[in-house]
Enzyme design. Structure first.
Site, PDB file in Angstrom:
ATOM      1  N   CYS A  61      31.397  37.165  -5.870  1.00  0.00           N
ATOM      2  CA  CYS A  61      30.628  36.351  -4.926  1.00  0.00           C
ATOM      3  C   CYS A  61      29.253  35.949  -5.452  1.00  0.00           C
ATOM      4  O   CYS A  61      28.506  35.251  -4.763  1.00  0.00           O
ATOM      5  CB  CYS A  61      30.494  37.105  -3.606  1.00  0.00           C
ATOM      6  SG  CYS A  61      32.096  37.648  -2.985  1.00  0.00           S
ATOM      7  N   HIS A  75      21.968  36.728   1.121  1.00  0.00           N
ATOM      8  CA  HIS A  75      23.403  36.912   0.883  1.00  0.00           C
ATOM      9  C   HIS A  75      24.084  37.253   2.214  1.00  0.00           C
ATOM     10  O   HIS A  75      25.098  36.652   2.555  1.00  0.00           O
ATOM     11  CB  HIS A  75      23.622  38.020  -0.143  1.00  0.00           C
ATOM     12  CG  HIS A  75      25.037  38.220  -0.542  1.00  0.00           C
ATOM     13  ND1 HIS A  75      25.815  37.204  -1.069  1.00  0.00           N
ATOM     14  CD2 HIS A  75      25.854  39.308  -0.488  1.00  0.00           C
ATOM     15  CE1 HIS A  75      27.024  37.660  -1.328  1.00  0.00           C
ATOM     16  NE2 HIS A  75      27.074  38.932  -0.982  1.00  0.00           N
ATOM     17  N   GLU A  92      20.453  44.838   1.324  1.00  0.00           N
ATOM     18  CA  GLU A  92      19.722  43.659   0.845  1.00  0.00           C
ATOM     19  C   GLU A  92      18.312  43.614   1.430  1.00  0.00           C
ATOM     20  O   GLU A  92      17.334  43.363   0.721  1.00  0.00           O
ATOM     21  CB  GLU A  92      20.476  42.381   1.208  1.00  0.00           C
ATOM     22  CG  GLU A  92      19.758  41.117   0.734  1.00  0.00           C
ATOM     23  CD  GLU A  92      20.498  39.833   1.101  1.00  0.00           C
ATOM     24  OE1 GLU A  92      20.118  38.773   0.572  1.00  0.00           O
ATOM     25  OE2 GLU A  92      21.450  39.891   1.925  1.00  0.00           O
ATOM     26  N   LYS A  94      26.150  32.201   6.018  1.00  0.00           N
ATOM     27  CA  LYS A  94      27.486  32.751   6.254  1.00  0.00           C
ATOM     28  C   LYS A  94      27.775  32.996   7.728  1.00  0.00           C
ATOM     29  O   LYS A  94      28.941  33.145   8.110  1.00  0.00           O
ATOM     30  CB  LYS A  94      27.664  34.054   5.463  1.00  0.00           C
ATOM     31  CG  LYS A  94      27.681  33.870   3.949  1.00  0.00           C
ATOM     32  CD  LYS A  94      27.882  35.201   3.236  1.00  0.00           C
ATOM     33  CE  LYS A  94      27.843  35.049   1.727  1.00  0.00           C
ATOM     34  NZ  LYS A  94      26.466  34.799   1.225  1.00  0.00           N
ATOM     35  N   HIS A 119      32.106  33.720   4.479  1.00  0.00           N
ATOM     36  CA  HIS A 119      31.786  34.082   3.099  1.00  0.00           C
ATOM     37  C   HIS A 119      32.741  33.342   2.166  1.00  0.00           C
ATOM     38  O   HIS A 119      33.932  33.667   2.107  1.00  0.00           O
ATOM     39  CB  HIS A 119      31.923  35.593   2.923  1.00  0.00           C
ATOM     40  CG  HIS A 119      31.381  36.111   1.637  1.00  0.00           C
ATOM     41  ND1 HIS A 119      30.977  35.288   0.610  1.00  0.00           N
ATOM     42  CD2 HIS A 119      31.176  37.384   1.193  1.00  0.00           C
ATOM     43  CE1 HIS A 119      30.552  36.020  -0.399  1.00  0.00           C
ATOM     44  NE2 HIS A 119      30.662  37.292  -0.060  1.00  0.00           N
ATOM     45  N   PHE A 170      31.191  41.835  -5.848  1.00  0.00           N
ATOM     46  CA  PHE A 170      31.904  43.052  -6.217  1.00  0.00           C
ATOM     47  C   PHE A 170      31.716  43.303  -7.713  1.00  0.00           C
ATOM     48  O   PHE A 170      31.754  42.387  -8.525  1.00  0.00           O
ATOM     49  CB  PHE A 170      33.398  42.904  -5.927  1.00  0.00           C
ATOM     50  CG  PHE A 170      33.788  43.123  -4.483  1.00  0.00           C
ATOM     51  CD1 PHE A 170      32.844  43.333  -3.495  1.00  0.00           C
ATOM     52  CD2 PHE A 170      35.137  43.125  -4.117  1.00  0.00           C
ATOM     53  CE1 PHE A 170      33.216  43.536  -2.179  1.00  0.00           C
ATOM     54  CE2 PHE A 170      35.525  43.331  -2.796  1.00  0.00           C
ATOM     55  CZ  PHE A 170      34.558  43.534  -1.831  1.00  0.00           C
TER      56      PHE A 170
END
Length: 468
Positions: free
Chosen positions: A219, A359, A370, A390, A395, A454
């Site tokens: 991502c 994010h 975050e 998002k 996402h 990831f």
């Protein structure tokens, strides 16, 4: 406080501090340790790039999104706080614990991909080609135009990444092998499944012969591509780059895979409120899809061709948590150091930043991790607004950073920040103004856009209004 750094040829690092002319009295105390010595050093003001060959500007934007393929219409939907999340109807999802997503409906590639190829291509590739060509149109470089014919094609590149690649083509190929044998596998199985083919096909259509590859960092993919593309320009290897991300993973194996990771929201009774970053009731992210692409070029090149300059890319950074496959570091070290490095690369002090496109995926651990990292860099949240794209589009995995970069640039050019919707019970630990539920007018001087993936991949890019 920043430590001193030796100036470099690219002009992006800090210059040494000017020595004080006033002599200091000798101290009678013990010598300070290394940490207190570093803390006592007064850092010089950051220096931004001034060389027009190395300044990188944004001259075009293109996308494919759950809100359509038009940049202005996309941002208008975001400003309205409209949710693009709904039930999955592309396949039978009735047996899955998550049955909704930010699924694109009514997508048309007419005018951008010929019919024969359009029927063969994976959606991941279709989204890439349409968004890339629309970005070129936005930059005044429409395919077949006189303007694009004047571009030095050897110094023009494409860097569009994807986290998952041609997942539909891959899934169909595996199914054909199992059910009918190898003779029924399409000859396009390998070419259309591999992650680099989007960049390759786009280059074939427009003739760009420069740097061409893909980056796949889950991502964080799009921001990695922006960072790499800008550095090709800064190093003098390219005049212009098309960069961003594309993704089309809302298929049974894609949704099922994330279900197996226990990463997705299961709010099937109310999909539109399922993506709720920073809300105490969040229960996982919502899958989205699409593509977001920028045309990036050197200021010198853009000015020579009288290009429409939308904004400026000031810098970026990438790094790795080196901690866990899917969980963020609790101490925020990876993300906080990535933000610091991006600001250093941009020649920007933390105090100059007024907007963060976070994010913010709507996961239990990720959202607060975050914020914790951001708090380590920005000590005073009062002048910074932060929102979550998002919350409305879901996402979009490898394309997330591309679509969010476009939202960030539109915030700069319009002076309006889209809301973070579904803020019902905000997390007490989040002290930033998250533009909850309603758009806000806000002058953006410096903006950062965060993307993490990831594997612990972190990426931050820095944008600003263009000033000659």
């Amino acid at each position: 406080m920043q430590t001193l750094r030796v100036p470099t040829m690219d002009g992006l690092r800090l210059s040494p501090a000017t020595p004080s002319a006033t002599p200091r009295r000798p101290s009678l105390r013990r010598p300070a340790g290394a940490s207190s010595i570093r803390a006592s050093v007064v850092a010089a003001a950051p220096r931004r790039e001034t060389d027009p060959k190395k300044r990188v500007v944004i001259t075009g934007m293109g996308l494919v999104s759950v809100f359509g393929n038009d940049v202005d219409a996309y941002y208008e939907k975001l400003l309205e706080g409209e949710s693009g999340i709904g039930p999955i109807d592309r396949f039978d999802a009735s047996k899955l614990p998550t049955r909704f997503a930010g699924q694109i409906r009514g997508f048309s590639s007419e005018g951008y991909i010929d019919g024969k190829n359009d029927r063969r291509l994976d959606d991941c590739l279709r989204y890439c080609l349409v968004s890339g060509k629309k970005a070129l149109e936005s930059a005044g470089l429409g395919v077949g135009s006189q303007a694009i014919s004047k571009i030095d094609k050897v110094r023009a590149g494409v860097l569009v990444g994807t986290g998952m690649g041609g997942l539909t083509v891959f899934s169909d190929g595996v199914q054909a092998l199992i059910e009918k044998g190898h003779r029924k596998i399409t000859p396009f199985f390998i070419p259309y499944a591999i992650t680099n083919m989007g960049s390759a096909l786009l280059a074939m259509d427009i003739g760009f012969m420069g740097a061409n590859y893909s980056i796949s960092t889950a991502c964080a993919t799009s921001n990695y591509c922006f960072y790499a593309a800008a550095n090709h320009i800064r190093r003098g290897e390219a005049d212009i780059m098309i960069a961003g991300g594309t993704e089309a993973a809302i298929i049974p194996i894609g949704v099922g895979g994330f279900v197996a990771c226990r990463a997705l929201s299961q709010r099937n009774d109310d999909p539109k409120t399922a993506s709720r970053p920073w809300d105490t009731g969040r229960d996982g992210f919502v899958m989205g899809e699409g593509a977001g692409v920028l045309v990036m070029e050197s200021l010198e090149h853009a000015m020579k061709r009288d290009a429409p300059i939308i904004a400026e890319y000031l810098g970026g950074a990438v790094n790795c948590d080196a901690y866990h496959m899917t969980d963020p570091r609790a101490d925020g070290l990876g993300v906080s150091s990535c933000i610091r490095k991006s600001l250093e690369d941009a020649g920007v002090a933390p105090e100059e930043v007024s907007y963060i496109n976070a994010h913010a995926t709507s996961t239990l651990a990720g959202d607060l991790a975050e914020v914790n990292a951001i708090n380590q860099v920005f000590k005073n949240p009062s002048g910074i607004k932060m929102n979550a794209t998002k919350s409305m589009i879901g996402h979009c995995l490898g394309a997330a950073g591309g679509l969010e970069a476009i939202a960030t640039v539109k915030a700069i050019t319009t002076g309006w920040l889209h809301p973070s919707i579904n803020q019902f019970n905000p997390e007490p630990a989040v002290e930033f103004d998250t533009v909850a539920n309603k758009k806000q007018q806000h002058e953006v001087n410096i903006a950062i856009s965060n993307s993490f993936g990831f594997g612990g991949h972190n990426s931050v890019v820095v944008f600003a209004p263009f000033k000659p």
